[in-house]
Every structure is written in structure tokens, then in C-alpha cells.
Design an enzyme around this catalytic site. Structure first.
Site, short mmCIF file in Angstrom:
data_model
loop_
_atom_site.label_atom_id
_atom_site.label_comp_id
_atom_site.label_asym_id
_atom_site.label_seq_id
_atom_site.Cartn_x
_atom_site.Cartn_y
_atom_site.Cartn_z
CE LYS A 107 35.12 38.73 39.79
NZ LYS A 107 36.22 39.40 39.57
CE LYS A 126 33.50 32.26 35.81
NZ LYS A 126 33.99 33.49 35.42
CE LYS A 129 42.19 33.31 36.16
NZ LYS A 129 41.16 34.37 35.98
P1 TYM Z 1 39.80 35.04 33.32
O1 TYM Z 1 41.27 35.35 33.79
O2 TYM Z 1 38.63 35.09 34.19
O3 TYM Z 1 39.55 34.09 32.33
C1 TYM Z 1 40.64 33.75 31.31
C2 TYM Z 1 39.67 33.02 30.13
O4 TYM Z 1 39.40 31.51 30.39
C3 TYM Z 1 38.07 31.90 30.40
N1 TYM Z 1 37.27 31.09 31.25
C4 TYM Z 1 36.42 30.09 31.07
N2 TYM Z 1 35.83 29.38 30.04
C5 TYM Z 1 35.28 28.12 29.93
N3 TYM Z 1 34.41 27.98 31.11
C6 TYM Z 1 34.81 28.76 32.52
N4 TYM Z 1 34.61 28.08 33.80
C7 TYM Z 1 35.92 29.61 32.43
N5 TYM Z 1 36.42 30.56 33.26
C8 TYM Z 1 37.27 31.29 32.78
C9 TYM Z 1 37.48 33.36 30.04
O5 TYM Z 1 36.40 33.48 29.33
C10 TYM Z 1 38.77 33.90 29.57
O6 TYM Z 1 38.54 33.54 28.10
N6 TYM Z 1 38.83 39.84 31.94
C11 TYM Z 1 39.54 38.68 31.40
C12 TYM Z 1 40.91 38.88 31.13
C13 TYM Z 1 41.25 39.81 29.91
C14 TYM Z 1 40.89 39.78 28.69
C15 TYM Z 1 41.40 40.96 28.08
C16 TYM Z 1 40.64 38.50 27.83
C17 TYM Z 1 41.65 40.92 30.32
N7 TYM Z 1 41.88 41.70 29.11
C18 TYM Z 1 41.37 41.03 26.70
C19 TYM Z 1 40.43 38.82 26.41
C20 TYM Z 1 40.97 40.12 25.88
C21 TYM Z 1 39.48 37.51 32.74
O7 TYM Z 1 39.25 38.03 33.65
O8 TYM Z 1 39.43 36.55 32.23
#
Ligand code: TYM
Length: 318
Positions: A109, A190, A193
Site C-alpha cells: 500500500k 482479495k 472495501k
Molecule cells: P479489515 O477492516 O480490512 O477487515 C476486517 C476483517 O475482515 C477480514 N477480511 C476478509 N476475510 C475474508 N476475505 C476477504 N476478502 C476479507 N477482507 C477482509 C479481515 O481479515 C478482518 O478480519 N487491521 C484490520 C483491523 C484491525 C484488527 C485489529 C483486527 C485493527 N485492529 C485487532 C483484529 C484485531 C483490518 O484492517 O481489517
């Protein structure tokens, strides 16, 4: 009672990937754990953002989390619990630049780009703080977060060794199906969002006809014959559709054509999204309820995280 924790970043509108990879396992974990589920609004500022849109997305994400069934958990907004940012700094003093340079998300990114925000680089330390503050046993996430959770474990072990036993070392949990949902129009990427406008990304608030159109246009391959509908390394589009079908509780038995597979996927996805969207509409009509849930959640989080932050500060010599 065991604790489970996970957060979602309100950097865009939630997708089917978020639901299958994270939200549904998070719902299931509520049965036998004390769950903390957050909206990582601080993480949403690691790339250029619009303040008004961020506010709207925090609201929408919270409402969708409750609509998906997270009502038994402590639901909170990260920025309302100051210990997250405070512990993040202590963990920046625990992590190394070598570790942060190896993070795939940073490489993809923004590494090497002058305009990249400094916070994108330190993001994993904030994420580790999100987790370690709650001393959770389990962190349910999608496969794309594996590297960040592994770094969190490394930081917890290092901190405990250098300064004393403050943190629990959490386990990562991945769903059996749907850990990495790919874009329908490009199954090598992937479903994210940030590509929410793309034809290959199913949003949780997409109406059934939009889901049908997006799935109907999903990229497959040119195989024909009775065994075309099967998962295989050279068939990323079909493999992804089968994975989504399984994660949504559908069955591929007896399906021999891609048309039939797409119809089955559409039906299974719509069946999962419809009740969620109905509940969302009810909750969106009652914003005061969502506000109350978030305020109560943040209050409990401040109570839980305060002593852990103090323990970490004391251990480090502050
Ligand atoms: P984020 O917001 O990108 O995604 C949120 C959750 O959704 C899962 N996810 C997916 N799972 C399967 N297929 C996909 N295409 C897909 N896209 C997203 C992500 O794995 C995630 O579980 N950094 C994290 C947010 C975060 C976090 C944390 C998570 C901040 N602090 C502490 C766990 C613990 C993030 O940006 O996820």
C-alpha cells in the site's frame, strides 16, 4: 471466561469478505467467550481520508456489526478508548523497523512512496495494542490479517521477556471456509472495501438484483464437461465461487454448469444477506440505540484496558 477480540477498519463499505472472513466467526464466538469487537477508526486514517465520510462509515460499520448479530459483545469505537493509542507507542518501542518493513500490507500500500502517511508504517503496532490491551485468547480474522496477528504474538512474547509478564499471547483463528474471499471480476485479488465500486465486490448492503448481476458476471474459465465445477489451483474463479457457496451454507452437489453454480451462489449469498439487511434497516431507524451501545461499550473498554496500560507502563519503567 475466555476472551475474544477483533476489529474492522471503517475505510469503506463492508463486503461479503468481511462477513465470511470475520463477522460470522465473530458472531459464533459469542456463544462461549466474552467478546470485544471494535471499529478501528484510527486505522482508517492511515490512508488519505475525508472526516465527514469517516464519521458516516463508523456509524454504518457499527450498525452493520449489530445487524450481523454482534449484540452480545462489547462493541466499541477504538478512538473512544485512549489506551489504544497510548499502548501503541509503547509497542512502537518494542517492534523493530525490520519487522515493520516486512509487513506485506505496508509493502503493497505505500512503501517507497513519499506521500505515504507515517501511520501506515506504524499501523501494526497500533493493531497489536488493540489486541494486547484486552488479553484475549482468540482473535478471529480473515487470512489477510495473519501476518499482523503473528507480529502481535511476537511483540507480546518479547515484551513479556524483556519487561515482565504483562500480556497474554493470543491465538489467531481462521474460518473453515471464507478466510480469503476473492474479487468476482478478478479472482487473483482479495475482495476489499477500497475497491467497493468494482463489479467484483459484493457489499453487505447490495440488494438481491445487484448481487445477482455481480455473481452472474463473475470470471470463471473455459472448462466444459461434467467435472468443470470443481476447486483446483488453475481455476481461481470457480474455486472462489465454491468457497463462497460453502461459507454461505450452500451445496455444490449436482451442479454441472457454471450457470447453475452462479445461480446457487446468488441464492446462498442473498439468503445470508437478506436477514442482515432487514435488521440493518430497523437499526438505522433507531440511531439512539446504536449510540447507546457504542457509549456503553467504550465505557467498559476503558475499565478493562486501564489496568493493562498501567501494568505495561510500569513494566517499561514509566
Ligand atoms: P479489515 O477492516 O480490512 O477487515 C476486517 C476483517 O475482515 C477480514 N477480511 C476478509 N476475510 C475474508 N476475505 C476477504 N476478502 C476479507 N477482507 C477482509 C479481515 O481479515 C478482518 O478480519 N487491521 C484490520 C483491523 C484491525 C484488527 C485489529 C483486527 C485493527 N485492529 C485487532 C483484529 C484485531 C483490518 O484492517 O481489517
Amino acid at each position: 471466561m475466555e476472551r475474544t477480540l477483533s476489529l474492522l477498519t471503517p475505510s469503506g463499505r463492508l463486503t461479503l469478505g468481511n462477513l465470511l472472513g470475520a463477522l460470522r466467526p465473530m458472531v459464533a464466538a459469542q456463544r462461549d467467550a466474552d467478546c470485544f469487537y471494535g471499529i478501528a477508526d484510527l486505522h482508517a486514517m492511515t490512508t488519505p481520508h475525508d472526516p465527514g465520510r469517516l464519521r458516516t462509515l463508523v456509524r454504518e460499520t457499527a450498525t452493520l456489526m449489530l445487524a450481523a448479530g454482534l449484540g452480545d459483545a462489547t462493541v466499541f469505537t477504538q478512538s473512544q478508548v485512549p489506551a489504544h493509542a497510548q499502548l501503541a507507542y509503547l509497542l512502537e518501542c518494542t517492534a523493530t523497523t525490520g519487522e515493520l518493513n516486512r509487513m506485506i500490507q505496508f509493502k503493497e500500500k505505500g512503501r517507497g512512496v513519499d506521500s505515504t502517511r507515517a501511520s501506515l508504517y506504524t499501523y501494526p503496532a497500533l493493531m497489536a495494542a488493540d489486541i494486547l490491551l484486552y488479553r484475549p485468547h482468540r482473535v478471529p480474522v480473515g487470512a489477510d490479517q495473519r501476518q499482523h496477528v503473528e507480529l502481535t504474538r511476537d511483540l507480546a512474547l518479547r515484551f513479556n521477556r524483556l519487561y515482565g509478564p504483562v500480556f497474554t499471547v493470543p491465538e489467531l483463528t481462521l474460518p473453515a471456509a471464507g478466510a480469503r474471499v476473492m474479487r468476482l471480476d478478478d479472482p487473483t485479488r482479495k475482495m476489499g472495501k477500497s475497491d467497493a465500486d468494482a463489479a467484483g465486490v459484493v457489499l453487505l448492503l447490495d440488494p438481491p438484483d445487484v448481487v445477482r448481476r455481480k455473481v452472474g458476471r463473475a470470471v470463471t474459465d473455459s472448462d466444459t464437461g461434467p467435472d468443470a465445477v470443481r476447486a483446483a489451483p488453475g481455476k481461481p474463479g470457480v474455486t472462489n465461487l465454491l468457497e463462497v457457496l460453502a461459507a454461505c451454507g450452500g451445496s455444490a452437489e449436482g451442479l454441472t454448469t457454471y450457470g447453475a453454480l452462479k445461480r446457487a451462489v446468488t441464492d446462498a449469498v442473498v439468503a445470508v444477506l437478506e436477514p442482515l439487511q432487514e435488521r440493518y434497516a430497523e437499526l438505522a431507524d433507531d440511531p439512539a440505540h446504536v449510540t447507546t451501545v457504542l457509549e456503553a461499550g467504550a465505557a467498559r473498554c476503558r475499565e478493562v484496558t486501564g489496568p493493562v496500560l498501567v501494568a505495561a507502563q510500569a513494566a517499561m519503567g514509566l
